[in-house]
Every structure is written in C-alpha cells, then in structure tokens.
Scaffold this motif. Structure first.
Motif, PDB file in Angstrom:
ATOM      1  N   UNK A 198      32.145  32.359  27.404  1.00 52.08           N
ATOM      2  CA  UNK A 198      33.106  31.571  26.371  1.00 52.08           C
ATOM      3  C   UNK A 198      34.133  32.839  26.254  1.00 52.08           C
ATOM      4  N   UNK A 199      33.488  34.293  26.253  1.00 52.99           N
ATOM      5  CA  UNK A 199      34.338  35.432  26.089  1.00 52.99           C
ATOM      6  C   UNK A 199      35.329  35.593  27.177  1.00 52.99           C
ATOM      7  N   UNK A 200      34.872  35.084  28.452  1.00 50.05           N
ATOM      8  CA  UNK A 200      35.807  35.129  29.577  1.00 50.05           C
ATOM      9  C   UNK A 200      36.746  34.106  29.462  1.00 50.05           C
ATOM     10  N   UNK A 201      36.524  32.845  29.137  1.00 50.82           N
ATOM     11  CA  UNK A 201      37.418  31.637  28.680  1.00 50.82           C
ATOM     12  C   UNK A 201      38.411  32.022  27.646  1.00 50.82           C
ATOM     13  N   UNK A 202      38.350  33.121  26.951  1.00 48.32           N
ATOM     14  CA  UNK A 202      38.946  33.169  25.956  1.00 48.32           C
ATOM     15  C   UNK A 202      38.621  32.496  24.564  1.00 48.32           C
ATOM     16  N   UNK A 203      37.620  31.864  24.316  1.00 47.86           N
ATOM     17  CA  UNK A 203      37.089  31.274  23.429  1.00 47.86           C
ATOM     18  C   UNK A 203      35.949  32.013  22.622  1.00 47.86           C
ATOM     19  N   UNK A 204      36.400  32.942  21.593  1.00 49.12           N
ATOM     20  CA  UNK A 204      35.415  33.724  21.070  1.00 49.12           C
ATOM     21  C   UNK A 204      34.551  33.255  20.289  1.00 49.12           C
ATOM     22  N   UNK A 205      35.172  32.171  19.554  1.00 49.93           N
ATOM     23  CA  UNK A 205      34.367  31.325  18.408  1.00 49.93           C
ATOM     24  C   UNK A 205      33.092  30.532  19.191  1.00 49.93           C
ATOM     25  N   UNK A 206      33.164  30.218  20.419  1.00 47.08           N
ATOM     26  CA  UNK A 206      32.173  29.676  21.312  1.00 47.08           C
ATOM     27  C   UNK A 206      30.791  30.257  21.204  1.00 47.08           C
ATOM     28  N   UNK A 207      30.942  31.724  21.268  1.00 48.24           N
ATOM     29  CA  UNK A 207      29.581  32.471  21.399  1.00 48.24           C
ATOM     30  C   UNK A 207      28.983  32.441  20.016  1.00 48.24           C
ATOM     31  N   UNK A 208      29.275  32.581  18.868  1.00 46.71           N
ATOM     32  CA  UNK A 208      28.382  32.342  17.611  1.00 46.71           C
ATOM     33  C   UNK A 208      28.277  30.935  17.422  1.00 46.71           C
ATOM     34  N   UNK A 209      29.233  30.114  17.644  1.00 42.66           N
ATOM     35  CA  UNK A 209      28.731  28.295  17.497  1.00 42.66           C
ATOM     36  C   UNK A 209      27.685  27.867  18.170  1.00 42.66           C
ATOM     37  N   UNK A 210      27.611  28.575  19.393  1.00 44.93           N
ATOM     38  CA  UNK A 210      26.494  28.263  20.351  1.00 44.93           C
ATOM     39  C   UNK A 210      25.164  28.641  19.924  1.00 44.93           C
ATOM     40  N   UNK A 211      25.083  30.053  19.634  1.00 49.39           N
ATOM     41  CA  UNK A 211      24.081  30.327  19.038  1.00 49.39           C
ATOM     42  C   UNK A 211      23.371  29.679  17.857  1.00 49.39           C
ATOM     43  N   UNK A 212      24.324  29.445  16.950  1.00 44.55           N
ATOM     44  CA  UNK A 212      24.038  28.723  15.549  1.00 44.55           C
ATOM     45  C   UNK A 212      23.436  27.202  16.048  1.00 44.55           C
TER      46      UNK A 212
END
Length: 397
Positions: free
Chosen positions: A45-59
C-alpha cells in the motif's frame, strides 16, 4: 446363556476411525500462518500511494491471532477497524477478508446468539461497504450497481457464518457422544464392582455360617471331652482328635475367604448347601427344561466351602440356562469328586441360544469366578461350536 462382562463388551466394540484434526500446536501454527499471509501484502500500500492502508490492514488482521480464545472481542475489533476504513478510505482493501473470518470465528467458537449478532452486523456491513465502494469508484448508487456488490459481500458473510455454525454444532455433538461413552464406561465399571462387592458380601455371610458351625462343633465336643476325661480317657482322646480336625477345617475355610470379608452382616438360619444338595437343585431345574445329570462321588467328604462353591457354580449356570438358552434347550450337568479326592469338577453344557442372547446386565460370571478363584481353581466359559454354552470349573480340595 450369556455371562459376558459389560466392561469387556465395551472393550470389544468396533473402533471407529476418527477424522483427522489439528492438535493444539497445529492450530497455533495455522493462526500464525493465516495472520502472516494477510499481513504480507500490507507494505504494497505504501508503493501504491495508500499510506492509510498499512495501519488499517494491521488493525483488521492482527486481532485474528486471538480469534479462537476470544472470538467476540476479535469480531468487535475487526468490525470497528472495518468501520474506521469507511471513514478514512473509500476503496476496498485485501485485509477486509478478516471480517468474514471473524464472523466464522464467532459462529464457531462462541454461542449461537453471538453468531446471529455477527450475521446481522455482517449484513449491515455489506450494505455500508457496497455504498462506500460504489461512491469511491465515482459511481451512482442504484439498484443495478448496488445488487452485485451487495450479493457478493453478503455471500462471504453468510457462508462464513454457516460454516462456523456447522462446526460448532458438530463439535457439540461429538462432545456429547464422548461424554455419553464415558458415562457408559463408568456405569459398566461400577456395575461390575457392585456385583463383585455383592458376591463378596454373600460369601462373607456364608463364611460366617461356616466358621460358626465349626466353632459350635468344637465347643460341643470339647465339653464332651471334658466330662469323659474323668471316666474314659480313651474317649476323651478320640474326641480331642475330632476337635483338632474340625478346627483345622474351619481355619482352612476362614483363610481361603478371609480376603473377601468386608462386613459383618446377619445371616439366615438355613444350613449352607453343598454337594449333597446338588440333586435337589437338578430336580428343580428339570421342572423348567430337560436336564441330564452325571453325578459321581458326591458322598465323599469335602470342605464346606468347596462344596458350597461347587453348588453355587451349578446354581448360577442353571439360572443362566433358564434365562438365556431358550425353552427347548437341553442341559447336561456333570459334577464329580476325583477318585484321588484332589478336586471337584463341575461342567454344565446346554445346546440353546445362550451364546447369542443379550446379556441383560447379569454378572453370573463375575460371581462364579470370585468363588472359584478363592480356592485357587479354574473357570472356563464360552460358546460351543454347534450352539449353546459351556461352563466348566475345577475346584481343588
């Protein structure tokens, strides 16, 4: 005639192959692998420009590690993270697969009511997610665009709930069967133990009569010897010899059965049966069916306890014939004291259907074996090749 032991009958039951299941360690590794596979794509998600995807996925994914031990709390955490995604990000994430997994976990490891709550929440979440995704794709929310998204998302939720409910129901059914089997095993063991205890108590009562009879004879003869000693010493000597023989017989009987004594109970006043009473027992049995008798050496003197044991073996065997062999069965009874007087042999054979008749909860074999074992004898029982049943006991003198 059947003398099968209930506990043995359980042991001989066919073994059913159990389905393969993960052990405790295997379940832990499964959950670790599941969480790891869902976390693995998160950095993309960082590479795709979606930084919010990382914490949301972990949660959404990480709580699945505790889904077996705390299914309700895990579902609440995953549902809250999914609701947060609606506020922060309008496009679907791969980590939303955690939601149907959480629904499955509640239906599988929690209660039926909690599973229904998760299903309802899942249906609401399917509506919210469908509207959010269509809006995120700059689409227009209408029946044509809403239906395929909603049916797809809700299908995941309903399938997960159905699989979890089925697993919980099956686990409860298996647990019930296991508990029932354990109760049956314990009940069989308890019945066998009670039968043995009843037989020991019965032997104890009979032993009371054996010893009491021997001591009574000793007392009477001792009184006679005391009066005869002053007038005829020879008669006193013979009386004392008989006292010694009677005392030894009583001691022998007492030593043989001492290990089985458990309680002092009052007994009846009827004399104890022995070998001399076997013909009367056979006459009674002949009134209920055909009985062939072969009795030899019953007039030879044997210890009271040995004669009683032989009588009880014949009595129990004939009782089983009457109960299980059928009305038209023929019975052959052989009781013999060996020529050298070293053993009493008892053999009862019938040609009925006792080998295939249900046991009915009897413990005849337990009682017979208890009695014969006390004297160091042997007892053999089993079905005959041509039908019927055989009981054979050898009781040393």
């Amino acid at each position: 005639m059947s003398t099968a032991d209930p506990a043995t009958a359980i042991d001989l039951a066919p073994v059913v192959d159990q389905p393969w299941r993960l052990g405790e360690r295997g379940r832990r590794w499964f959950d670790v692998t599941l969480v790891a596979l869902l976390v693995l794509p998160t950095p993309l998600y960082l590479l795709a420009g979606i930084p919010w995807g990382v914490p949301l996925s972990l949660l959404q994914v990480v709580p699945l590690w505790w889904r077996r031990a705390h299914p309700d709390a895990v579902f609440a955490a995953v549902a809250a993270a999914s609701a947060l995604q609606v506020v922060v990000h309008d496009n679907p994430l791969h980590s939303q697969l955690a939601f149907p997994i959480a629904v499955y976990s509640v239906a599988r490891y929690s209660t039926a009511r909690a599973g229904l709550v998760a299903l309802v929440v899942g249906a609401v979440a399917a509506v919210v997610a469908t509207v959010d995704w269509i809006t995120g794709f700059d689409g227009v929310v209408n029946v044509r665009s809403f239906t395929p998204y909603f049916l797809t998302v809700s299908a995941f939720v309903v399938t997960a709930w159905a699989l979890g409910t089925q697993g919980r129901t099956r686990a409860a059914y298996v647990a019930t069967l296991v508990e029932r089997g354990e109760r049956i095993r314990q009940d069989a063991e308890q019945r066998v133990a009670l039968a043995a205890a009843d037989e020991r108590a019965r032997i104890a009562r009979e032993m009371h009569d054996v010893v009491a009879h021997g001591l009574t004879v000793v007392v009477v003869q001792a009184d006679g010897a005391r009066y005869a000693a002053a007038h005829d010493p020879e008669v006193a000597t013979e009386t004392l010899a008989r006292i010694a023989v009677t005392g030894r017989e009583a001691l022998t009987d007492m030593r043989q059965l001492l290990g089985l004594l458990r309680a002092d109970e009052e007994t009846g006043r009827n004399p104890l049966p022995g070998l001399a009473d076997v013909p009367d027992l056979l006459d009674e049995a002949a009134r209920h069916g055909h009985v062939d008798a072969d009795l030899r050496g019953l007039d030879h003197p044997v210890a009271t306890a040995v004669g009683l044991t032989a009588y009880r073996v014949v009595q129990e065997a004939l009782t089983n014939v009457r109960k299980h062999a059928g009305p038209s069965a023929r019975t052959s009874v052989q009781v013999a004291v060996d020529d050298d007087h070293d053993a009493v042999t008892v053999r009862v054979v019938d040609d009925g259907r006792g080998a295939s008749a249900p046991d009915g909860g009897g413990h005849g074999l337990t009682g017979m074996r208890e009695r014969v074992d006390v004297h160091g004898g042997t007892l053999e029982t089993g079905p005959r090749p041509g039908g019927g049943y055989t009981v054979e006991a050898v009781i040393p003198l």
